[in-house]
Design a protein around this motif. Sequence first.
Motif: not given
Length: 93
Positions: A38-41, A86-90
């Motif tokens: 997620x962070x890489x993307x 947003x998906x990474x944060x949730x």
Amino acid sequence: MQPPNLPQELRSVQVLLRFGLRMAILLVFAAFGTIGFGRSLVALLWMAAVLSAVIGAMRYEPPCDTVLNHWDEATAYMAVCCLVSGFNHTAQF
């Protein structure tokens, strides 16, 4: 007799194909990222958006054109970046 918009329509199709190919490449590189998918993307999408905006500015493409161009591509990258962010944060909570 061909309609006069045919080259412009082909240019929009080329932008869509370019966007799809770049997204596939970004997904592959993000899969091998050491900081997580997620962070890489998110980082790769951010860089792709900036690159598309710079190319659009260098080519003097109008931001609100009748056909798709680099500005639209940059907007799409930022939209996907915000969605993934947003998906990474949730997912962290």
